[in-house]
Design a protein around this motif. Structure first.
Motif, PDB file in Angstrom:
ATOM      1  N   ARG A  46       0.845  -1.191   0.000  1.00  0.00           N
ATOM      2  CA  ARG A  46       0.000   0.000   0.000  1.00  0.00           C
ATOM      3  C   ARG A  46       0.883   1.244   0.000  1.00  0.00           C
ATOM      4  NH1 ARG A  46      -0.103   2.132   5.145  1.00  0.00           N
ATOM      5  NH2 ARG A  46       0.370   0.698   6.858  1.00  0.00           N
ATOM      6  N   TYR A  47       0.398   2.252  -0.670  1.00  0.00           N
ATOM      7  CA  TYR A  47       1.099   3.537  -0.741  1.00  0.00           C
ATOM      8  C   TYR A  47       1.244   4.131   0.653  1.00  0.00           C
ATOM      9  CZ  TYR A  47       1.560   8.582  -1.336  1.00  0.00           C
ATOM     10  OH  TYR A  47       1.955   9.893  -1.228  1.00  0.00           O
ATOM     11  N   ALA A  48       2.459   4.641   0.967  1.00  0.00           N
ATOM     12  CA  ALA A  48       2.717   5.206   2.290  1.00  0.00           C
ATOM     13  C   ALA A  48       2.943   6.711   2.240  1.00  0.00           C
ATOM     14  CB  ALA A  48       3.921   4.521   2.944  1.00  0.00           C
ATOM     15  N   GLU A  49       3.927   7.168   1.437  1.00  0.00           N
ATOM     16  CA  GLU A  49       4.232   8.599   1.449  1.00  0.00           C
ATOM     17  C   GLU A  49       5.161   8.982   0.306  1.00  0.00           C
ATOM     18  OE1 GLU A  49       6.623  10.114   4.621  1.00  0.00           O
ATOM     19  OE2 GLU A  49       7.922   8.351   4.683  1.00  0.00           O
ATOM     20  N   VAL A  50       5.328  10.309   0.154  1.00  0.00           N
ATOM     21  CA  VAL A  50       6.289  10.899  -0.774  1.00  0.00           C
ATOM     22  C   VAL A  50       7.343  11.644   0.037  1.00  0.00           C
ATOM     23  CG1 VAL A  50       6.641  12.606  -2.613  1.00  0.00           C
ATOM     24  CG2 VAL A  50       4.583  11.201  -2.600  1.00  0.00           C
ATOM     25  N   ARG A  51       8.581  11.550  -0.413  1.00  0.00           N
ATOM     26  CA  ARG A  51       9.638  12.361   0.187  1.00  0.00           C
ATOM     27  C   ARG A  51      10.420  13.069  -0.910  1.00  0.00           C
ATOM     28  NH1 ARG A  51      12.714   8.878   4.961  1.00  0.00           N
ATOM     29  NH2 ARG A  51      10.928   8.736   6.399  1.00  0.00           N
ATOM     30  N   HIS A  52      10.894  14.285  -0.613  1.00  0.00           N
ATOM     31  CA  HIS A  52      11.845  14.986  -1.474  1.00  0.00           C
ATOM     32  C   HIS A  52      13.224  14.836  -0.832  1.00  0.00           C
ATOM     33  CE1 HIS A  52       8.125  16.785  -2.989  1.00  0.00           C
ATOM     34  NE2 HIS A  52       8.806  17.118  -4.056  1.00  0.00           N
ATOM     35  N   VAL A  53      14.149  14.253  -1.571  1.00  0.00           N
ATOM     36  CA  VAL A  53      15.437  13.861  -0.999  1.00  0.00           C
ATOM     37  C   VAL A  53      16.573  14.607  -1.684  1.00  0.00           C
ATOM     38  CG1 VAL A  53      17.008  11.924  -0.579  1.00  0.00           C
ATOM     39  CG2 VAL A  53      14.523  11.582  -0.448  1.00  0.00           C
ATOM     40  N   GLY A  54      17.542  15.069  -0.881  1.00  0.00           N
ATOM     41  CA  GLY A  54      18.754  15.683  -1.416  1.00  0.00           C
ATOM     42  C   GLY A  54      18.566  17.115  -1.857  1.00  0.00           C
ATOM     43  N   ARG A  55      19.660  17.701  -2.309  1.00  0.00           N
ATOM     44  CA  ARG A  55      19.639  19.102  -2.739  1.00  0.00           C
ATOM     45  C   ARG A  55      18.741  19.330  -3.943  1.00  0.00           C
ATOM     46  NH1 ARG A  55      25.975  21.155  -2.416  1.00  0.00           N
ATOM     47  NH2 ARG A  55      26.223  20.941  -0.141  1.00  0.00           N
ATOM     48  N   GLN A  56      18.658  18.323  -4.807  1.00  0.00           N
ATOM     49  CA  GLN A  56      17.834  18.447  -6.006  1.00  0.00           C
ATOM     50  C   GLN A  56      16.365  18.132  -5.743  1.00  0.00           C
ATOM     51  OE1 GLN A  56      19.265  19.725  -8.696  1.00  0.00           O
ATOM     52  NE2 GLN A  56      21.175  19.757  -7.527  1.00  0.00           N
ATOM     53  N   LYS A  57      16.040  17.814  -4.480  1.00  0.00           N
ATOM     54  CA  LYS A  57      14.660  17.503  -4.102  1.00  0.00           C
ATOM     55  C   LYS A  57      14.073  16.394  -4.982  1.00  0.00           C
ATOM     56  CE  LYS A  57      14.331  20.539  -0.796  1.00  0.00           C
ATOM     57  NZ  LYS A  57      14.176  20.129   0.617  1.00  0.00           N
ATOM     58  N   VAL A  64       4.537   0.310   1.627  1.00  0.00           N
ATOM     59  CA  VAL A  64       4.835  -0.673   2.668  1.00  0.00           C
ATOM     60  C   VAL A  64       3.957  -1.903   2.465  1.00  0.00           C
ATOM     61  CG1 VAL A  64       5.600   1.054   4.333  1.00  0.00           C
ATOM     62  CG2 VAL A  64       3.188   0.413   4.267  1.00  0.00           C
ATOM     63  N   ARG A  65       4.439  -3.025   2.965  1.00  0.00           N
ATOM     64  CA  ARG A  65       3.678  -4.260   2.814  1.00  0.00           C
ATOM     65  C   ARG A  65       2.394  -4.175   3.642  1.00  0.00           C
ATOM     66  NH1 ARG A  65       5.104  -8.825   0.527  1.00  0.00           N
ATOM     67  NH2 ARG A  65       7.315  -8.262   0.518  1.00  0.00           N
ATOM     68  N   ASP A  66       1.301  -4.523   3.007  1.00  0.00           N
ATOM     69  CA  ASP A  66      -0.001  -4.537   3.658  1.00  0.00           C
ATOM     70  C   ASP A  66      -0.247  -5.954   4.167  1.00  0.00           C
ATOM     71  OD1 ASP A  66      -2.659  -4.466   4.413  1.00  0.00           O
ATOM     72  OD2 ASP A  66      -3.312  -3.300   2.673  1.00  0.00           O
ATOM     73  N   THR A  67      -0.285  -6.113   5.484  1.00  0.00           N
ATOM     74  CA  THR A  67      -0.396  -7.454   6.072  1.00  0.00           C
ATOM     75  C   THR A  67      -1.839  -7.892   6.290  1.00  0.00           C
ATOM     76  OG1 THR A  67      -0.195  -6.489   8.295  1.00  0.00           O
ATOM     77  CG2 THR A  67       1.846  -7.236   7.225  1.00  0.00           C
ATOM     78  N   SER A  68      -2.793  -7.089   5.853  1.00  0.00           N
ATOM     79  CA  SER A  68      -4.194  -7.470   6.042  1.00  0.00           C
ATOM     80  C   SER A  68      -4.512  -8.713   5.209  1.00  0.00           C
ATOM     81  CB  SER A  68      -5.116  -6.318   5.644  1.00  0.00           C
ATOM     82  OG  SER A  68      -5.074  -6.110   4.241  1.00  0.00           O
ATOM     83  N   PRO A  69      -5.425  -9.563   5.700  1.00  0.00           N
ATOM     84  CA  PRO A  69      -5.778 -10.773   4.943  1.00  0.00           C
ATOM     85  C   PRO A  69      -6.270 -10.476   3.530  1.00  0.00           C
ATOM     86  CG  PRO A  69      -6.621 -10.905   7.191  1.00  0.00           C
ATOM     87  CD  PRO A  69      -6.087  -9.518   7.019  1.00  0.00           C
TER      88      PRO A  69
END
Length: 214
Positions: A46-57, A64-69
């Protein structure tokens, strides 16, 4: 294999071996991210989040793994139905060899794409930081003008720099509000995640909307 096949193959290798999937495609369109997230969610993530990483963003999207049945049953069913997925064969929801959604998957891909764009806009804009930069730059240029006497050069900068920064902030905020309106119209629920960020949860996932933990 097409470029899309290679992207799908790289995604499914992560799906098979990791509990956290990270998508990094610097030149990808938003809908490409949405299609890849859709595929991953067909295989128990399942979708968790967005991050902007580093100087170039650089944009990075985390799942993340969805453990629901229900999620694990869906993953098993798709693994059985698409045995060649990741090797150039068809995958759930996409036209063969592409990341173009089939009609039955278009609505979900559009929704998750909008969700990603909303989160990315919030991650990119630091309101307090931009406000500080705007007024700090005005003060700095005014001080330099007083110290150097170069008023003709520095006074316009003292005015234009904060105007540009505050204008950018306003435009970014307006765009994010429009995305939020689209999400609300699609039945998504406004939530605040564990880091205090304003986000949206898709129908049926309000209790799962959390940020990625490294």
């Amino acid at each position: 294999m097409t470029i899309a096949d290679r992207q799908i193959s790289a995604l499914l290798r992560q799906v098979a071996s990791q509990d956290v999937v990270e998508l990094i495609h610097p030149f990808a369109e938003w809908k490409t991210f949405g299609a890849l997230v859709h595929i991953a969610e067909c295989y128990g993530f399942r979708y968790a989040e967005v991050r902007h990483v580093g100087r170039q963003k650089e944009i990075r999207i985390f799942l993340v793994r969805d453990t629901s049945p229900a999620a694990q049953q869906r993953a098993a069913a798709n693994a059985a139905a698409y045995p060649q997925a990741g090797g150039g064969g068809p995958v759930p929801g996409m036209h063969p060899g592409t990341l173009v959604p089939l009609p039955e998957a278009e609505a979900d891909v559009d929704l998750v794409t909008t969700l990603i764009r909303y989160d990315a806009a919030g991650s990119a804009v630091n309101r307090k930081q931009l406000m500080t930069m705007a007024w700090g730059s005005a003060g700095l240029f005014l001080l330099l003008a007083l110290l150097t006497g170069k008023f003709a050069v520095l006074l316009p900068l003292a005015v234009l720099t904060p105007v540009f920064l505050l204008g950018s902030l306003r435009i970014g905020t307006a765009r994010r509000e429009k995305l939020g309106q689209r999400l609300a119209a699609a039945g998504c629920t406004p939530v605040r995640d564990e880091y205090g960020r304003d986000r949206f949860a898709r129908p049926g996932t309000a209790g799962q909307q959390t940020g990625h933990t490294a």
